[in-house]
Motif scaffolding. Structure first.
Motif, mmCIF file in Angstrom:
data_model
loop_
_atom_site.group_PDB
_atom_site.id
_atom_site.type_symbol
_atom_site.label_atom_id
_atom_site.label_comp_id
_atom_site.label_asym_id
_atom_site.label_seq_id
_atom_site.Cartn_x
_atom_site.Cartn_y
_atom_site.Cartn_z
ATOM 1 N N ILE A 1 -19.898 8.257 63.565
ATOM 2 C CA ILE A 1 -18.643 7.624 63.358
ATOM 3 C C ILE A 1 -17.665 8.564 62.551
ATOM 4 N N GLY A 2 -16.507 9.018 62.984
ATOM 5 C CA GLY A 2 -15.724 10.112 62.554
ATOM 6 C C GLY A 2 -14.525 9.108 61.608
ATOM 7 N N THR A 3 -13.630 8.616 62.767
ATOM 8 C CA THR A 3 -12.428 8.146 62.245
ATOM 9 C C THR A 3 -12.215 7.054 61.174
ATOM 10 N N ALA A 4 -13.335 6.160 61.257
ATOM 11 C CA ALA A 4 -13.355 5.196 60.349
ATOM 12 C C ALA A 4 -13.216 5.792 58.955
ATOM 13 N N TYR A 5 -13.655 6.874 58.571
ATOM 14 C CA TYR A 5 -13.943 7.557 57.396
ATOM 15 C C TYR A 5 -12.808 8.432 56.714
ATOM 16 N N LEU A 6 -11.737 8.361 57.751
ATOM 17 C CA LEU A 6 -10.588 9.297 57.490
ATOM 18 C C LEU A 6 -9.787 8.991 56.279
ATOM 19 N N LEU A 7 -9.823 7.646 55.956
ATOM 20 C CA LEU A 7 -8.993 7.321 54.858
ATOM 21 C C LEU A 7 -9.936 7.161 53.460
ATOM 22 N N CYS A 8 -11.091 7.284 53.667
ATOM 23 C CA CYS A 8 -12.076 7.486 52.333
ATOM 24 C C CYS A 8 -11.487 8.422 51.485
ATOM 25 N N PRO A 9 -11.523 8.329 50.094
ATOM 26 C CA PRO A 9 -10.894 9.248 49.244
ATOM 27 C C PRO A 9 -11.619 10.457 49.317
ATOM 28 N N THR B 1 -10.599 14.929 53.261
ATOM 29 C CA THR B 1 -9.447 15.823 52.754
ATOM 30 C C THR B 1 -8.467 15.677 53.804
ATOM 31 N N THR B 2 -8.405 14.404 54.427
ATOM 32 C CA THR B 2 -7.475 14.132 55.150
ATOM 33 C C THR B 2 -6.037 14.211 54.480
ATOM 34 N N GLY B 3 -4.900 14.898 55.029
ATOM 35 C CA GLY B 3 -3.737 15.110 54.373
ATOM 36 C C GLY B 3 -2.774 13.808 54.217
ATOM 37 N N ALA B 4 -1.912 13.855 53.407
ATOM 38 C CA ALA B 4 -1.192 12.613 53.136
ATOM 39 C C ALA B 4 -0.126 12.029 54.486
ATOM 40 N N VAL B 5 0.395 13.078 55.277
ATOM 41 C CA VAL B 5 0.860 12.823 56.452
ATOM 42 C C VAL B 5 0.096 12.054 57.472
ATOM 43 N N HIS B 6 -1.097 12.553 57.574
ATOM 44 C CA HIS B 6 -2.391 12.119 58.405
ATOM 45 C C HIS B 6 -2.630 10.589 58.107
ATOM 46 N N ARG B 7 -2.759 10.423 56.587
ATOM 47 C CA ARG B 7 -3.051 9.237 56.338
ATOM 48 C C ARG B 7 -2.259 8.043 56.785
ATOM 49 N N VAL B 8 -0.853 8.530 56.342
ATOM 50 C CA VAL B 8 0.203 7.478 56.650
ATOM 51 C C VAL B 8 0.094 7.087 58.228
ATOM 52 N N ALA B 9 0.071 8.141 59.007
ATOM 53 C CA ALA B 9 -0.094 7.950 60.516
ATOM 54 C C ALA B 9 -1.359 7.116 60.808
ATOM 55 N N LEU B 10 -2.584 7.277 60.194
ATOM 56 C CA LEU B 10 -3.787 6.437 60.585
ATOM 57 C C LEU B 10 -3.440 5.125 60.398
ATOM 58 N N PHE C 1 4.509 18.080 63.783
ATOM 59 C CA PHE C 1 3.884 19.055 64.305
ATOM 60 C C PHE C 1 2.279 19.449 63.935
ATOM 61 N N SER C 2 1.955 18.196 63.473
ATOM 62 C CA SER C 2 0.660 18.168 62.787
ATOM 63 C C SER C 2 -0.383 17.509 63.885
ATOM 64 N N PRO C 3 -1.763 18.023 63.762
ATOM 65 C CA PRO C 3 -2.797 17.539 64.573
ATOM 66 C C PRO C 3 -3.420 16.334 64.004
ATOM 67 N N LEU C 4 -3.122 15.163 64.427
ATOM 68 C CA LEU C 4 -3.300 13.977 63.666
ATOM 69 C C LEU C 4 -4.549 13.325 64.464
ATOM 70 N N TRP C 5 -5.697 13.852 64.250
ATOM 71 C CA TRP C 5 -6.657 13.627 64.978
ATOM 72 C C TRP C 5 -7.320 12.118 64.487
ATOM 73 N N ALA D 1 -8.887 3.006 65.779
ATOM 74 C CA ALA D 1 -8.692 3.422 64.346
ATOM 75 C C ALA D 1 -8.797 2.066 63.637
ATOM 76 N N SER D 2 -9.405 0.867 64.093
ATOM 77 C CA SER D 2 -9.428 -0.209 63.380
ATOM 78 C C SER D 2 -10.497 -0.305 62.246
ATOM 79 N N GLY D 3 -11.238 0.626 62.284
ATOM 80 C CA GLY D 3 -12.218 0.732 61.343
ATOM 81 C C GLY D 3 -12.045 1.647 60.066
ATOM 82 N N CYS D 4 -10.641 2.262 60.107
ATOM 83 C CA CYS D 4 -10.292 2.812 58.844
ATOM 84 C C CYS D 4 -10.268 2.106 57.572
ATOM 85 N N LYS D 5 -10.840 2.400 56.567
ATOM 86 C CA LYS D 5 -10.774 1.799 55.197
ATOM 87 C C LYS D 5 -10.421 2.616 53.941
ATOM 88 N N GLU D 6 -9.568 2.224 53.133
ATOM 89 C CA GLU D 6 -9.614 3.049 51.950
ATOM 90 C C GLU D 6 -10.350 2.734 50.920
#
Length: 303
Positions: A193-201, A204-213, A275-279, A284-289
């Motif tokens: 699982i990848g995307t679900a972890y992108l909001l974890c502290p 290293t997901t960037g601020a702009v990417h986190r907002v998009a997610l 212009f960012s690669p917002l992978w 993305a429903s599993g993303c949790k902070e």
């Protein structure tokens, strides 16, 4: 993406904090020969954006983007001998693979088709990651570059399970315990699982990417080669809409990155992901902070 020294520092930090097994992952693409005319054409395509952001095209370096697994990386890795070493875009040379195997490391790699799974089994993998079309980030395809060969996780998984004798790990669009259970029911030995972890502290997901997610935009993803030169799934943004997500304009992977990097930097400094690669996967429903450990325990508890 890490320098050799940075990789050594990260590995040392991990070893200092745990004696449990961990996985180190590498791309293993063949670096292309830079072609001046293709690089010039890519920069010409981007020139309206350079003018918009006041970027001098002559100041943009031509960089390699991403480094593949190499003998130098193996030298660093040999100091740590990780339990698992995984690869994307096939496998490294037989000589490098033999070095990894000599440490006792298990070898994993991604397959996006049955043919790739069989190839990996024949060339020394210990387990195969079945990467479905839903997955965020780069497609692991390495035998063909035809996107029409790419299929969804739950169509691909049982076919690969049937085609090979190795353990198969499911990846792509799996975001909760029900998805994990479904993958197991189709024969997966595990899930990735990848995307679900992108909001974890810890990410290293960037601020702009986190907002998009966290936004409605995460519901609309597409495969694009604009950011690196190779197809990867990300949230649709301005440049993907205006140039089309798949284009013949970018330089070959991974050389396309350098020309778009200054646009990304300037836009992100203004809070924009144009212009960012917002992978991101198609789910993305599993993303949790929450801390990664907490998320992992929640997923396991739900099985």
């Amino acid at each position: 993406m890490l320098s050799l020294n940075a990789m050594r520092d990260e590995l040392a930090a991990i070893k200092a904090q745990t004696d449990k097994p961990f996985n180190v992952n590498f791309f293993c693409h063949a670096p292309p020969t830079p072609r001046a005319e293709r690089e010039a054409a890519w920069r010409t395509t981007l020139s309206p954006y350079y003018r918009e952001y006041g970027t001098d095209v002559d100041t943009i370096p031509v960089g390699p983007g991403r480094a593949p697994f190499s003998s130098e990386a193996a030298d660093v890795l040999s100091e740590f001998k990780p339990a698992v070493v995984s690869f994307h875009f096939g496998l490294p040379s037989a000589k490098l693979l033999a070095r990894v195997r000599a440490w006792g490391s298990k070898i994993l790699s991604s397959a996006t088709t049955i043919e790739e799974a069989r190839w990996l089994e024949a060339h020394g993998a210990d387990a195969i990651i079945a990467q479905g079309l839903e997955a965020g980030g780069h497609r692991g395809m390495f035998l063909l570059d035809d996107l029409a060969t790419q299929v969804g996780t739950f169509a691909l998984l049982p076919q690969i399970v049937q085609a090979v004798k190795l353990p198969v790990i499911a990846a792509g669009g799996i975001a909760d315990a029900k998805g994990i259970a479904a993958a197991m029911a189709l024969g997966a030995a595990g899930v990735q699982i990848g995307t679900a972890y992108l909001l974890c502290p810890e990410a290293t997901t960037g601020a702009v990417h986190r907002v998009a997610l966290k936004s409605e935009a995460a519901r609309h993803t597409a495969l694009t080669n604009l950011f690196t030169g190779r197809p990867a799934r990300g949230i649709v943004n301005r440049i993907m809409k205006e140039l089309g997500p798949i284009s013949t304009a970018p330089s070959l992977f991974p050389l396309a990155t350098s020309a778009i990097a200054p646009l990304r930097a300037k836009a992100e400094s203004q809070g924009s992901g144009d212009f960012s690669p917002l992978w991101c996967s198609q789910n993305a429903s599993g993303c949790k902070e929450v801390p990664a450990a907490q998320l992992t325990r929640e997923l396991a508890a739900g099985l």
